[in-house]
Enzyme design. Structure first.
Site, PDB file in Angstrom:
ATOM      1  N   ASP A 126      48.634  -7.898  -8.960  1.00 40.79           N
ATOM      2  CA  ASP A 126      48.523  -6.805  -9.920  1.00 40.79           C
ATOM      3  C   ASP A 126      49.818  -6.707 -10.731  1.00 40.79           C
ATOM      4  O   ASP A 126      50.859  -7.232 -10.316  1.00 40.79           O
ATOM      5  CB  ASP A 126      48.258  -5.509  -9.131  1.00 40.79           C
ATOM      6  N   LEU A 127      49.761  -6.021 -11.876  1.00 43.28           N
ATOM      7  CA  LEU A 127      50.961  -5.844 -12.697  1.00 43.28           C
ATOM      8  C   LEU A 127      51.646  -4.502 -12.447  1.00 43.28           C
ATOM      9  O   LEU A 127      52.654  -4.432 -11.758  1.00 43.28           O
ATOM     10  CB  LEU A 127      50.622  -5.991 -14.191  1.00 43.28           C
ATOM     11  N   ASP A 128      51.110  -3.417 -12.993  1.00 40.40           N
ATOM     12  CA  ASP A 128      51.778  -2.119 -12.918  1.00 40.40           C
ATOM     13  C   ASP A 128      51.867  -1.605 -11.485  1.00 40.40           C
ATOM     14  O   ASP A 128      50.865  -1.547 -10.772  1.00 40.40           O
ATOM     15  CB  ASP A 128      51.034  -1.097 -13.788  1.00 40.40           C
ATOM     16  N   ASP A 135      48.717  -2.297  -5.531  1.00 45.00           N
ATOM     17  CA  ASP A 135      49.284  -1.001  -5.145  1.00 45.00           C
ATOM     18  C   ASP A 135      48.353   0.188  -5.321  1.00 45.00           C
ATOM     19  O   ASP A 135      48.632   1.267  -4.824  1.00 45.00           O
ATOM     20  CB  ASP A 135      50.554  -0.727  -5.962  1.00 45.00           C
ATOM     21  N   ASN A 172      42.382   0.648  -8.113  1.00 51.25           N
ATOM     22  CA  ASN A 172      41.636  -0.387  -8.824  1.00 51.25           C
ATOM     23  C   ASN A 172      41.847  -1.770  -8.221  1.00 51.25           C
ATOM     24  O   ASN A 172      41.161  -2.726  -8.588  1.00 51.25           O
ATOM     25  CB  ASN A 172      41.971  -0.382 -10.322  1.00 51.25           C
ATOM     26  N   THR A 220      44.879  -7.326 -13.494  1.00 55.27           N
ATOM     27  CA  THR A 220      45.411  -6.076 -14.023  1.00 55.27           C
ATOM     28  C   THR A 220      44.357  -5.231 -14.722  1.00 55.27           C
ATOM     29  O   THR A 220      43.317  -5.753 -15.155  1.00 55.27           O
ATOM     30  CB  THR A 220      46.563  -6.380 -15.024  1.00 55.27           C
ATOM     31  N   GLY A 221      44.644  -3.956 -14.834  1.00 57.86           N
ATOM     32  CA  GLY A 221      43.816  -3.081 -15.643  1.00 57.86           C
ATOM     33  C   GLY A 221      44.171  -3.161 -17.118  1.00 57.86           C
ATOM     34  O   GLY A 221      43.438  -2.675 -17.972  1.00 57.86           O
TER      35      GLY A 221
END
Length: 295
Positions: A7-9, A233, A236, A41-42
């Site tokens: 994931d990114l954020d 984290d 999603n 990622t979202g």
């Protein structure tokens, strides 16, 4: 072949939305060992691509929570929302004076009216609760309001303005109002609601999530999703954790994700991705190789 989805954020990106050098090095070393390291990622596809280019990374990308998949320099999947439930979503959000972003293939649009609504909601929340951390709120939504490709438009967005919508992102400091929004969206046939933070909701087409997209990429590389490792984290990321063989939760993860994870690493402030590679992924790989050699 091993697939690692990151994931990114809140995961690969630090609090100031940058990638630490240790995490970059971990990804590049894994790629040199023939791991397929992908981003899940979202964020919109063009936003994720911008970040990858900035850090000179070449990775497959699951974007918009699985509505977009990019592999081998080409887009292999893109799922738009059905117009039948775009109309009630936009009409409801306009009526409730919500701040929301509309994700399109080439940009993300937000109304200047929505920005004013967000500021007023924050003002009202602070007036009702003096202990509410206003600065903390702005920091927590930093990833949403400083996205690459975000464009402000004048006036209220109408349900007929855009035909090909990938997803909606709603941001609100009022948790009770967010809860009300989630209840409304969940009543609509054909859409699914998720979240990547305490103050946002993400609305996509039913059948769109990171777990389904991860399965598609694993099929593309002719491997099974049970061989995949995921690092994330927030909520999603949960669909990936439910289908992957190994789920590694960041130290700053939502408790719901930690409960279903295989391992818990350090936070995104502490290079948790790099720590996960060193202490869980490489060590497990070494143990598996030792076991194979002993048979």
């Amino acid at each position: 072949m091993k697939v690692i989805a990151i994931d990114l954020d809140g995961t690969l990106l630090s609090e100031n939305l940058s990638i630490y050098q240790d995490d970059l090095n971990a990804i590049k070393q894994a790629q040199q060992k023939n791991y397929i390291v992908l981003i899940a990622t979202g964020r919109a596809l063009f936003d994720a691509q911008y970040i990858m280019k900035k850090y000179m990374l070449s990775c497959p990308i699951i974007a918009s929570n699985g509505a977009q998949i990019y592999v081998g320099n080409k887009k292999i999947h893109e799922r738009f929302m059905n117009q039948d439930f775009i109309q009630p979503i936009i009409q409801w959000m306009n009526k409730e004076n919500m701040y929301y972003q509309v994700y399109l293939s080439d940009k993300i649009v937000v109304s200047d009216q929505g920005i004013k609504h967000l500021q007023k909601q924050l003002h009202d929340v602070v007036n009702q609760d003096a202990s509410f951390n206003k600065d903390g709120f702005w920091e927590s939504i930093r990833a949403q309001i400083y996205q690459y490709g975000l464009q402000e438009v004048s006036g209220m967005i109408q349900s007929t303005d855009y035909d090909s919508i990938i997803k909606f992102m709603v941001v609100c400091p009022d948790i009770s109002k967010l809860r009300m929004a989630k209840e409304y969206f969940n009543q609509l046939d054909g859409c699914v609601v998720s979240s990547s933070g305490a103050f946002n909701l993400e609305i996509m087409s039913i059948g769109v999530d990171k777990g389904i997209a991860l399965q598609k990429i694993c099929e593309y590389y002719k491997t099974t999703v049970k061989n995949a490792i995921v690092i994330g984290d927030n909520l999603n990321d949960m669909p990936m954790f439910k289908v992957a063989g190994v789920g590694i939760a960041m130290g700053n993860s939502a408790e719901e994700l930690i409960r279903i994870s295989t391992f818990k690493t350090l936070s995104n402030r502490e290079c948790g991705v790099s720590y996960a590679f060193c202490h869980y992924i490489q060590e497990n790989e070494t143990e598996s190789n030792d076991l194979t050699e002993s048979v």
